[in-house]
Scaffold this motif. Sequence first.
Motif, PDB file in Angstrom:
ATOM      1  N   VAL A 153      41.033  76.451 -68.355  1.00  0.00           N
ATOM      2  CA  VAL A 153      42.255  76.333 -68.807  1.00  0.00           C
ATOM      3  C   VAL A 153      42.385  74.539 -68.878  1.00  0.00           C
ATOM      4  CG1 VAL A 153      44.693  76.025 -68.029  1.00  0.00           C
ATOM      5  CG2 VAL A 153      43.480  78.048 -67.254  1.00  0.00           C
ATOM      6  N   LEU A 154      43.088  74.021 -69.946  1.00  0.00           N
ATOM      7  CA  LEU A 154      43.627  72.842 -70.290  1.00  0.00           C
ATOM      8  C   LEU A 154      45.123  72.653 -69.780  1.00  0.00           C
ATOM      9  CD1 LEU A 154      42.131  72.341 -73.671  1.00  0.00           C
ATOM     10  CD2 LEU A 154      41.462  70.950 -71.932  1.00  0.00           C
ATOM     11  N   GLY A 155      45.094  72.059 -68.566  1.00  0.00           N
ATOM     12  CA  GLY A 155      46.356  71.819 -67.908  1.00  0.00           C
ATOM     13  C   GLY A 155      47.325  70.570 -68.409  1.00  0.00           C
ATOM     14  N   TRP A 156      48.242  70.486 -67.570  1.00  0.00           N
ATOM     15  CA  TRP A 156      49.163  69.067 -67.847  1.00  0.00           C
ATOM     16  C   TRP A 156      49.414  68.640 -66.734  1.00  0.00           C
ATOM     17  CZ3 TRP A 156      49.515  66.171 -71.461  1.00  0.00           C
ATOM     18  CH2 TRP A 156      50.295  65.273 -71.745  1.00  0.00           C
ATOM     19  N   ALA A 164      48.882  70.758 -58.921  1.00  0.00           N
ATOM     20  CA  ALA A 164      48.655  70.757 -57.649  1.00  0.00           C
ATOM     21  C   ALA A 164      48.990  72.037 -57.140  1.00  0.00           C
ATOM     22  CB  ALA A 164      49.423  69.701 -56.972  1.00  0.00           C
ATOM     23  N   ALA A 165      50.156  72.655 -57.632  1.00  0.00           N
ATOM     24  CA  ALA A 165      50.559  73.950 -57.137  1.00  0.00           C
ATOM     25  C   ALA A 165      49.549  74.985 -57.491  1.00  0.00           C
ATOM     26  CB  ALA A 165      52.018  74.362 -57.706  1.00  0.00           C
ATOM     27  N   LEU A 166      48.781  74.991 -58.415  1.00  0.00           N
ATOM     28  CA  LEU A 166      47.927  76.096 -59.073  1.00  0.00           C
ATOM     29  C   LEU A 166      46.716  75.815 -58.376  1.00  0.00           C
ATOM     30  CD1 LEU A 166      49.048  76.205 -62.833  1.00  0.00           C
ATOM     31  CD2 LEU A 166      49.068  78.138 -61.017  1.00  0.00           C
ATOM     32  N   ALA A 167      46.141  74.616 -57.729  1.00  0.00           N
ATOM     33  CA  ALA A 167      44.840  74.347 -57.473  1.00  0.00           C
ATOM     34  C   ALA A 167      44.227  75.362 -56.509  1.00  0.00           C
ATOM     35  CB  ALA A 167      44.684  72.917 -56.589  1.00  0.00           C
ATOM     36  N   PRO A 168      44.957  75.612 -55.485  1.00  0.00           N
ATOM     37  CA  PRO A 168      44.550  76.852 -54.600  1.00  0.00           C
ATOM     38  C   PRO A 168      43.986  77.931 -55.317  1.00  0.00           C
ATOM     39  CG  PRO A 168      46.263  75.678 -53.539  1.00  0.00           C
ATOM     40  CD  PRO A 168      46.302  75.263 -54.915  1.00  0.00           C
ATOM     41  N   THR A 169      44.863  78.383 -56.255  1.00  0.00           N
ATOM     42  CA  THR A 169      44.983  79.677 -56.918  1.00  0.00           C
ATOM     43  C   THR A 169      43.592  79.530 -57.783  1.00  0.00           C
ATOM     44  OG1 THR A 169      47.090  80.176 -56.943  1.00  0.00           O
ATOM     45  CG2 THR A 169      45.984  81.348 -58.481  1.00  0.00           C
ATOM     46  N   TYR A 171      39.843  74.029 -64.313  1.00  0.00           N
ATOM     47  CA  TYR A 171      41.276  73.555 -65.007  1.00  0.00           C
ATOM     48  C   TYR A 171      41.239  72.270 -65.067  1.00  0.00           C
ATOM     49  CZ  TYR A 171      46.363  73.880 -64.712  1.00  0.00           C
ATOM     50  OH  TYR A 171      47.816  73.873 -65.242  1.00  0.00           O
ATOM     51  N   VAL A 172      41.290  71.856 -66.538  1.00  0.00           N
ATOM     52  CA  VAL A 172      41.080  70.314 -66.772  1.00  0.00           C
ATOM     53  C   VAL A 172      42.376  69.840 -67.128  1.00  0.00           C
ATOM     54  CG1 VAL A 172      40.190  68.884 -68.641  1.00  0.00           C
ATOM     55  CG2 VAL A 172      38.732  70.676 -67.901  1.00  0.00           C
ATOM     56  N   SER A 173      43.079  68.902 -66.357  1.00  0.00           N
ATOM     57  CA  SER A 173      44.445  68.638 -66.432  1.00  0.00           C
ATOM     58  C   SER A 173      44.679  67.208 -67.099  1.00  0.00           C
ATOM     59  CB  SER A 173      45.094  68.685 -64.920  1.00  0.00           C
ATOM     60  OG  SER A 173      44.593  67.710 -64.380  1.00  0.00           O
ATOM     61  N   ALA A 174      45.935  67.187 -67.663  1.00  0.00           N
ATOM     62  CA  ALA A 174      46.132  65.784 -68.082  1.00  0.00           C
ATOM     63  C   ALA A 174      46.898  64.975 -66.772  1.00  0.00           C
ATOM     64  CB  ALA A 174      47.436  65.761 -69.063  1.00  0.00           C
ATOM     65  N   PRO A 214      38.015  72.269 -55.629  1.00  0.00           N
ATOM     66  CA  PRO A 214      36.581  72.531 -56.236  1.00  0.00           C
ATOM     67  C   PRO A 214      36.664  73.089 -57.923  1.00  0.00           C
ATOM     68  CG  PRO A 214      37.263  74.530 -55.083  1.00  0.00           C
ATOM     69  CD  PRO A 214      38.333  73.601 -54.760  1.00  0.00           C
ATOM     70  N   TYR A 215      37.913  73.330 -58.470  1.00  0.00           N
ATOM     71  CA  TYR A 215      37.761  73.678 -59.983  1.00  0.00           C
ATOM     72  C   TYR A 215      38.693  72.805 -60.712  1.00  0.00           C
ATOM     73  CZ  TYR A 215      34.735  77.731 -59.240  1.00  0.00           C
ATOM     74  OH  TYR A 215      33.489  78.402 -59.316  1.00  0.00           O
ATOM     75  N   ASN A 216      39.174  71.740 -60.067  1.00  0.00           N
ATOM     76  CA  ASN A 216      39.920  70.825 -61.132  1.00  0.00           C
ATOM     77  C   ASN A 216      39.181  69.379 -61.417  1.00  0.00           C
ATOM     78  OD1 ASN A 216      42.064  72.032 -58.824  1.00  0.00           O
ATOM     79  ND2 ASN A 216      42.914  71.338 -60.657  1.00  0.00           N
ATOM     80  N   PHE A 217      39.208  69.334 -62.742  1.00  0.00           N
ATOM     81  CA  PHE A 217      38.454  68.090 -63.482  1.00  0.00           C
ATOM     82  C   PHE A 217      39.544  67.540 -64.414  1.00  0.00           C
ATOM     83  CE2 PHE A 217      35.699  71.637 -62.581  1.00  0.00           C
ATOM     84  CZ  PHE A 217      34.613  70.944 -62.169  1.00  0.00           C
TER      85      PHE A 217
END
Length: 350
Positions: free
Chosen positions: A36-39, A45-50, A58-61, A74-77
């Motif tokens: 996912v490319l997130g925002w 942060a709310a979705l990070a545990p999920t 999950y690559v966020s802005a 572990p899955y956030n970049f």
Amino acid sequence: MNGKRIRLILNDYGYRIPEAITLYKRYRDVDKVVAVLGWGTGDTAALAPTVAKDQIPYVSASYSGELTDPAKTPYNFFASPDYSTGARATLLAWYEEVWLKDERFKAEREAGKKPRIVMFYSFPTPYSSAPIKALKEFAQMLGFEIGPDQDVPLTALDAKSQALAAKEFNPHVIWHGNTTQSVATGIRDAKAVGLTADHLANPYGIGEELIRLLGPQAEGVYGWLAAAPYGADVPGMDRLKEAAQKYNPALKERTVRTVQAWANTMLLYEGLKKADAAGQLNGPGIKAAIESFRDLDLGLGVPPLTYTPDDHRPSSRVNVYVIRGGKLQLFKQVDLKEKFADQWPKWKGY
């Protein structure tokens, strides 16, 4: 990508966290996405545990420091220094190049006075408040006196009461943690009430939009950027401009936000490509691919990016800009890991 086509699905959730969660579940359950490319900060942060449980990168802005400790997320970049690293670097650049050198402050320096800072930001907004704890700790470490925080809403069209409250403390510098519209309001009203402080801004608070909103009043504003301004003479910019013209020629005014988005997309693309080449085009495979990058050069004025299984802070190198002559100019590159090797490991995750 290695002969495969990438399907990109776009939806706008309007910064509403419940809608972001619903949209993510649809991507996961119906579209079966591998990443996912997130925002924004709040929804990311709310979705990070999920996303960690689902093993979907999950690559966020959002560049929030809380997303950089793989033990928790572990899955956030993202393809940028984090907000806390950037805030520290911006304050350090101002301290070293302005406070310690500018003739305006010579008498106070010689008298042993400490620099004074006040922070303008939206208290309940996750993006705005993300680096504040780190910034305050760092300011104290440098010897700053810290004045009372001022709550400036993201939608603020008037900040004179906050500026007047800050004026009682008489700061030398003000940190602005909001997006450009309310940062412009804060700077304009600070000047209107006679505050002579310098101004520093978070990466979504400085850019071409701030110059457009403030005109000459934007002169001398400092801030860090995740990437170079749109159109800058840096590697990779020509390709981005060609794509912008091809896919959306009607949009006449582009900014550094386009460059930031392109950098995040390129990071995920490189991860997909490497995972696919290893026969692991899935969440864990993409995660492992990104965590194998060392000094990944995306161009676009983005510092080289490194990720490890133990640290998702992409870079300790931060490009601090200043507005001069109506243009964003590189002011100083700061390497916090190099300057504060003993502190750097402690700063992960906030």
